[in-house]
Design a protein around this motif. Structure first.
Motif, PDB file in Angstrom:
ATOM      1  N   SER A  86     -10.643  -8.571  12.542  1.00 27.63           N
ATOM      2  CA  SER A  86     -10.644  -7.566  13.610  1.00 27.63           C
ATOM      3  C   SER A  86      -9.927  -8.093  14.853  1.00 27.63           C
ATOM      4  CB  SER A  86     -12.059  -7.089  13.927  1.00 27.63           C
ATOM      5  OG  SER A  86     -12.892  -8.147  14.327  1.00 27.63           O
ATOM      6  N   ASP A  87      -9.800  -9.413  14.980  1.00 31.23           N
ATOM      7  CA  ASP A  87      -9.019  -9.942  16.100  1.00 31.23           C
ATOM      8  C   ASP A  87      -7.602  -9.374  16.097  1.00 31.23           C
ATOM      9  OD1 ASP A  87     -10.854 -11.510  17.409  1.00 31.23           O
ATOM     10  OD2 ASP A  87     -10.333 -13.361  16.362  1.00 31.23           O
ATOM     11  N   TYR A 109     -16.460 -10.447  25.114  1.00 28.93           N
ATOM     12  CA  TYR A 109     -15.655 -11.260  24.207  1.00 28.93           C
ATOM     13  C   TYR A 109     -14.436 -11.811  24.970  1.00 28.93           C
ATOM     14  CZ  TYR A 109     -13.238 -12.398  19.801  1.00 28.93           C
ATOM     15  OH  TYR A 109     -12.610 -13.034  18.763  1.00 28.93           O
ATOM     16  N   ASP A 177     -15.841  -2.263  19.860  1.00 37.61           N
ATOM     17  CA  ASP A 177     -15.753  -3.412  18.956  1.00 37.61           C
ATOM     18  C   ASP A 177     -17.143  -3.637  18.353  1.00 37.61           C
ATOM     19  OD1 ASP A 177     -15.670  -5.942  17.849  1.00 37.61           O
ATOM     20  OD2 ASP A 177     -14.826  -6.933  19.615  1.00 37.61           O
ATOM     21  N   ALA A 179     -18.193  -5.674  15.889  1.00 35.34           N
ATOM     22  CA  ALA A 179     -18.248  -6.872  15.043  1.00 35.34           C
ATOM     23  C   ALA A 179     -19.683  -7.213  14.622  1.00 35.34           C
ATOM     24  CB  ALA A 179     -17.626  -8.060  15.777  1.00 35.34           C
ATOM     25  N   TYR A 180     -20.667  -6.919  15.516  1.00 38.89           N
ATOM     26  CA  TYR A 180     -22.052  -7.322  15.238  1.00 38.89           C
ATOM     27  C   TYR A 180     -22.989  -6.135  15.042  1.00 38.89           C
ATOM     28  CZ  TYR A 180     -20.053 -11.645  16.931  1.00 38.89           C
ATOM     29  OH  TYR A 180     -19.249 -12.742  17.088  1.00 38.89           O
ATOM     30  N   THR A 203     -15.507  -5.528  11.293  1.00 42.99           N
ATOM     31  CA  THR A 203     -15.041  -6.709  10.560  1.00 42.99           C
ATOM     32  C   THR A 203     -15.971  -7.016   9.394  1.00 42.99           C
ATOM     33  OG1 THR A 203     -14.645  -9.092  10.728  1.00 42.99           O
ATOM     34  CG2 THR A 203     -16.292  -8.194  12.213  1.00 42.99           C
ATOM     35  N   SER A 205     -16.256 -10.153   8.590  1.00 46.35           N
ATOM     36  CA  SER A 205     -16.491 -11.583   8.810  1.00 46.35           C
ATOM     37  C   SER A 205     -17.964 -11.936   8.907  1.00 46.35           C
ATOM     38  CB  SER A 205     -15.806 -12.043  10.095  1.00 46.35           C
ATOM     39  OG  SER A 205     -14.418 -11.963   9.974  1.00 46.35           O
ATOM     40  N   LYS A 206     -18.725 -11.096   9.589  1.00 47.07           N
ATOM     41  CA  LYS A 206     -20.135 -11.456   9.837  1.00 47.07           C
ATOM     42  C   LYS A 206     -21.043 -10.727   8.864  1.00 47.07           C
ATOM     43  CE  LYS A 206     -17.875 -12.244  13.822  1.00 47.07           C
ATOM     44  NZ  LYS A 206     -17.580 -13.544  14.372  1.00 47.07           N
ATOM     45  N   ARG A 214     -10.738 -13.044   6.388  1.00 46.46           N
ATOM     46  CA  ARG A 214     -10.039 -12.342   7.452  1.00 46.46           C
ATOM     47  C   ARG A 214      -9.792 -10.867   7.126  1.00 46.46           C
ATOM     48  NH1 ARG A 214     -11.421 -13.537  10.697  1.00 46.46           N
ATOM     49  NH2 ARG A 214      -9.800 -13.341  12.246  1.00 46.46           N
TER      50      ARG A 214
HETATM   51  N1  PMP Z   1     -15.135  -9.138  18.197  1.00 43.63           N
HETATM   52  C1  PMP Z   1     -16.084  -9.964  18.621  1.00 43.63           C
HETATM   53  C2  PMP Z   1     -16.996  -9.500  19.711  1.00 43.63           C
HETATM   54  C3  PMP Z   1     -16.205 -11.244  18.074  1.00 43.63           C
HETATM   55  O1  PMP Z   1     -17.146 -12.089  18.523  1.00 43.63           O
HETATM   56  C4  PMP Z   1     -15.324 -11.639  17.047  1.00 43.63           C
HETATM   57  C5  PMP Z   1     -15.446 -13.009  16.409  1.00 43.63           C
HETATM   58  N2  PMP Z   1     -14.980 -14.061  17.167  1.00 43.63           N
HETATM   59  C6  PMP Z   1     -14.330 -10.750  16.639  1.00 43.63           C
HETATM   60  C7  PMP Z   1     -14.276  -9.490  17.228  1.00 43.63           C
HETATM   61  C8  PMP Z   1     -13.300 -11.116  15.632  1.00 43.63           C
HETATM   62  O2  PMP Z   1     -13.779 -11.260  14.339  1.00 43.63           O
HETATM   63  P1  PMP Z   1     -12.801 -11.360  13.106  1.00 43.63           P
HETATM   64  O3  PMP Z   1     -11.410 -11.587  13.614  1.00 43.63           O
HETATM   65  O4  PMP Z   1     -13.323 -12.492  12.303  1.00 43.63           O
HETATM   66  O5  PMP Z   1     -12.900 -10.037  12.394  1.00 43.63           O
END
Ligand code: PMP
Length: 348
Positions: A86-87, A109, A177, A179-180, A203, A205-206, A214
């Motif tokens: 997602s970055d 962030y 965003d 992500a969490y 994402t 990722s988590k 990625r």
């Molecule tokens: N948004 C937030 C708030 C995050 O903390 C992170 C992780 N560092 C990301 C986006 C990006 O996550 P990723 O690139 O692994 O999807």
């Protein structure tokens, strides 16, 4: 030595990611990774991937992953964008939607100001209240970026607040965003069909334990997805490799497993928060897979160093307002029990 860098590169202040220590037997609570493995079905998809197809370029739009995401959210594929984490998507979004006058909270962030600087976009920050909540009614700009739950505080806002921001800023793109979000916040994804100015970024990722692969995605109406495509196709046509497209799709289809994992992590989080409070810590109310904690009279930097000597890694920022806080990612119950023991042994 001759300066070979462009003025742009030389002038950047890049984002600093959390440390990825090489040692094996550490307890890694510093980058919000999922402590549990990907699901058996996800691993199966990985092991059965037909590697002979790797001679071909992957689908430039995410292929089956994009279709899976569209099906899950019940939107057309034209409302879905897939990216290399997602970055990458957030970076593309800054370039696609903002010319200047972007706003995000002062504590959020720390990649947001980096993208703004990279693309020469002016921004302002909105000070969080003393309790670290966002004064949502004061979010007003030509572009708005919100992490929900916010990072590193873990505090979430409700759908009503997001709608309020969207309605008051109809001519501005609002990026949420998430992500969490899987660990306890309400997703704004269901608002996408209604709001032509909303981009929801997520994402794997988590929540899906795939940080190493990625995979990120965005949901928005097609005119906004087109904006992201324009940037992608001016930078890298194939951001997601073929393995990631296959494995990511399998992971998203195995939602029961990941919902259970998220619930387990949330239960561990709440248990650890209660234990830390008993030890005298102030713990912000987290809806994420981490806790943001402080203790009066205790040096956060010193506690971080103490934990690191015991092979436990947490995150600390020496930034205004938060220099006495630590962000602790939620690990397994056993890892968190070890953390609590180590904290009890801290003389400070
Ligand atoms: N948004 C937030 C708030 C995050 O903390 C992170 C992780 N560092 C990301 C986006 C990006 O996550 P990723 O690139 O692994 O999807």
């Amino acid at each position: 030595m001759q300066n070979y860098l462009s003025d742009k590169a030389a002038g950047l202040k890049p984002y600093t990611a959390g440390e990825q220590p090489k040692a094996k037997n550490i307890i890694k609570l510093n980058t919000n990774e999922n402590p549990y493995p990907p699901s058996p079905k996800t691993l199966d998809a990985y092991h059965h991937f037909d590697a002979s197809n790797l001679r071909l370029y992957p689908r430039p739009d995410g292929g089956e992953l994009r279709n899976t995401i569209a099906k899950i959210y019940d939107v057309p594929a034209s409302c879905v964008f897939c990216g290399n984490g997602s970055d990458e998507i957030l970076g593309f979004a800054f370039a696609a939607f903002f010319d200047g006058d972007v706003m995000f909270p002062d504590i959020t962030y720390s990649f947001y100001p980096v993208w703004a600087a990279l693309f020469g976009i002016t921004y302002s920050t909105l000070a969080l209240r003393d309790d670290f909540t966002i004064p949502v009614d004061r979010l007003c700009a030509k572009g708005i970026v919100l992490a929900n739950p916010n990072a590193p505080t873990g505090i979430a806002i409700g759908q009503g607040d997001i709608e309020d921001v969207l309605m008051r800023n109809r001519d501005s793109v609002v990026i949420v965003d998430e992500a969490y979000a899987a660990f306890g916040a309400q997703s704004a994804a269901c608002l996408v069909p209604e709001y032509p100015n909303l981009v929801v970024v997520n994402t794997l990722s988590k929540s899906h334990a795939l940080a190493g692969m990625r995979i990120g995605y965005a949901l928005a109406q097609p005119h906004l997805i087109d904006g992201l495509m324009r940037i992608k196709n001016s930078f890298n046509s194939y951001p997601l490799d073929a393995v990631a497209q296959c494995v990511g799709s399998a992971a998203l289809m195995d939602s029961d497993y990941y919902t259970d994992v998220a619930k387990k992590i949330a239960a561990t989080r709440d248990r650890v928060a209660a234990q830390l409070k008993i030890l005298g810590f102030t713990v912000l109310p987290s809806c994420a897979n981490f806790l943001f904690v402080t203790k009066q009279g205790m040096s956060a930097a010193a506690l971080k160093n103490h934990l690191e000597l015991g092979d436990i890694y947490v995150r600390h920022w020496d930034n205004p307002r938060i220099s006495e806080f630590l962000r602790i990612s939620i690990g397994t119950d056993r890892q968190m029990d070890t953390l609590i023991q180590k904290i009890k042994g801290f003389p400070g």
